[in-house]
Design an enzyme around this catalytic site. Structure first.
Site, short mmCIF file in Angstrom:
data_model
loop_
_atom_site.label_atom_id
_atom_site.label_comp_id
_atom_site.label_asym_id
_atom_site.label_seq_id
_atom_site.Cartn_x
_atom_site.Cartn_y
_atom_site.Cartn_z
N HIS A 1 0.78 -1.67 -0.19
CA HIS A 1 0.18 0.22 -0.65
C HIS A 1 0.57 1.43 -0.43
O HIS A 1 0.59 1.64 -0.81
CB HIS A 1 -0.92 -0.04 1.49
CG HIS A 1 -1.72 -0.90 1.46
ND1 HIS A 1 -3.11 -1.08 0.90
CD2 HIS A 1 -1.66 -2.51 0.96
CE1 HIS A 1 -4.04 -1.97 1.44
NE2 HIS A 1 -3.40 -3.16 0.87
N ASP B 1 -5.80 5.74 1.19
CA ASP B 1 -5.58 4.03 1.81
C ASP B 1 -7.18 4.15 1.61
O ASP B 1 -8.03 4.75 3.09
CB ASP B 1 -4.71 3.42 2.32
CG ASP B 1 -4.81 2.78 1.69
OD1 ASP B 1 -6.26 1.34 2.12
OD2 ASP B 1 -4.19 1.99 0.81
#
Length: 477
Positions: free
Chosen positions: A19, A123
């Site tokens: 990520h 995110d």
């Protein structure tokens, strides 16, 4: 910072390698375009990112970039792999959200400073940021680091539950089609759903993902590390949720594109939170063209000792040279671990190379590599598509199950090996991939590789989408 009037983008990735990497690449691109960027990580990841970077060189290329940290790191002995991932997810929503709000309060109290936060890029599974940012009247763009197909599936978890298609019971036909997701009615089977869809409906992971995905809908826009030519029909479906969807992938390719003609080349070590062992490149230099199968299961997947040995036997029995990334923590610690059979050690010394971590983008582009045995993480999948590298997919967690189905069925760029890793299957699949028995796969990988490169070239779909993202951020008042 050089430009005090530049919009200031605060970026918050989920604290995992897969990520952080795309978020850092996006931050570089925004910085190249004249925006100020702050990448906010947990303290441990903050240090892991900065350690391999030549900071003098980095800040000369990205003078508007800042790295900052939130003091919410887990104890060093608390691993971020395998079974504890569910625990980690819930820890983030409690500890990290508190620290994030405190961080914004400091920013709010320093409004006299030249660079208040213009917008937040968070995110998709850090959706608590939307609740907090609304208090400060800061717009949030959600960045889902999965592909669009997996993202679309996650938006239908509640519907799958309502329609009785999940949870999938162990005694059910795993090849039965999933019919509740528009656009994927003839693609997905029960076995292609993430593991948490095969558990009880009250499972914490299922509830977590449904909650996070629901909150994502309140973001002002969606960013995806994909390209229209690969997933256009599913991106169109996502427009029913987000009026604005920025498809800006492959991000590592976009960094090499013409967004900034004068930008120096990017260093792949700057997007790695692990030290890279470059001896594997010298080993690859000594191998015949397209002869090596590259094996890597990413930064989170773990293997049992038995699984390790099955893969090892299969690779050796295939007869192909192999480059295998066996990172620290890849194999679960077990009592009474058997010694490595001598025939595996001898064969590896003859035609194998094992490293703890490597420069994957460079490996996939190397002339000696002819196939990629992967966990089907989205970064790895997209890097493989970019390189025109056929894959063997062995998914284990989260979106990897859907990615592997996309590779094997939708795009025909590889083979889907989910649910098994016995040595005979590994050997058969490696032989099939490396001995040019899959002409369709090699043609398809070449086509999609060309599409990916065209998408990030000047005038391409991802180039255009990235330009629009930059313009839209600059227009925020």
């Amino acid at each position: 910072m050089e430009n005090p009037q530049a919009p200031h983008v605060l970026m918050l990735p989920f604290p995992a390698v897969g990520h952080i990497k795309p978020m850092l690449m996006l931050g570089k691109l925004l910085c190249q375009a004249g925006l100020s960027v702050t990448l906010l990580n947990t303290d441990q990841n903050h240090n892991n990112i900065l350690n391999p970077i030549d900071q003098s060189s980095f800040y000369s290329r990205y003078p508007g970039f800042q790295f900052k940290s939130l003091a919410v790191g887990l104890p060093p002995e608390h691993l971020r792999t395998g079974p504890v991932v569910a625990e980690l997810l819930y820890w983030i929503t409690s500890a990290c959200s508190t620290k994030f709000k405190e961080y914004l309060m400091v920013e709010e109290n320093e409004k006299g400073q030249p660079e208040p936060v213009t917008c937040i890029i968070a995110d998709g599974i850090m959706s608590f940021t939307i609740d907090i940012a609304e208090e400060f009247h800061i717009p949030v763009i959600t960045f889902r680091t999965y592909n669009s197909t997996s993202t679309w599936v996650y938006f239908h978890l509640h519907q799958l539950l309502q329609n009785g298609e999940i949870p999938v019971q162990r005694d059910e036909d795993m090849d039965q089609q999933i019919t509740s997701i528009p656009g994927l009615e003839t693609i997905l089977r029960r076995r292609d759903l993430p593991p948490f869809c095969k558990l009880d409906s009250t499972d914490h992971l299922l509830q977590f993902y449904m909650g996070q995905t629901s909150k994502m809908k309140r973001a002002s826009a969606l960013i995806l590390n994909t390209f229209e030519e690969l997933e256009g029909p599913i991106v169109s479906h996502l427009h029913s949720i987000f009026p604005t969807v920025y498809t800006i992938g492959p991000l590592h390719g976009l960094l090499q594109s013409h967004i900034n003609h004068n930008a120096p080349p990017s260093d792949s070590s700057e997007t790695s939170v692990r030290p890279q062992d470059r001896t594997c490149i010298r080993w690859l230099d000594s191998q015949p063209s397209k002869s090596v199968v590259y094996v890597s299961f990413g930064s989170v997947v773990v293997l049992t000792q038995d699984q390790l040995l099955e893969f090892w036997h299969g690779l050796v029995n295939s007869g192909s040279p192999f480059l295998w990334v066996i990172r620290p923590g890849l194999v679960l610690a077990e009592n009474n671990v058997a010694e490595t059979p001598s025939e595996l050690t001898i064969a590896t010394n003859e035609r194998g190379c094992i490293v703890g971590w490597g420069p994957q983008e460079e490996v996939l582009a190397h002339r000696a590599v002819g196939g990629f045995l992967s966990h089907s993480g989205w970064n790895s999948t997209l890097e493989s598509i970019w390189a025109g590298m056929p894959m063997i997919c062995w998914p284990q967690i989260a979106d990897q199950w859907i990615n592997s189905r996309c590779v094997g069925e939708m795009w025909r760029t590889g083979l889907d090996m989910k649910d098994t890793c016995d040595r005979s299957t590994v050997e058969k699949m490696v032989r099939g991939l490396m001995e040019d028995k899959n002409e369709e796969i090699r043609k398809s990988t070449a086509i999609y590789s060309s599409m990916a490169r065209n998408s990030v070239a000047k005038g391409g779909s991802s180039y255009h989408s990235m330009s629009k993202l930059i313009e839209d951020i600059k227009s925020i008042q």
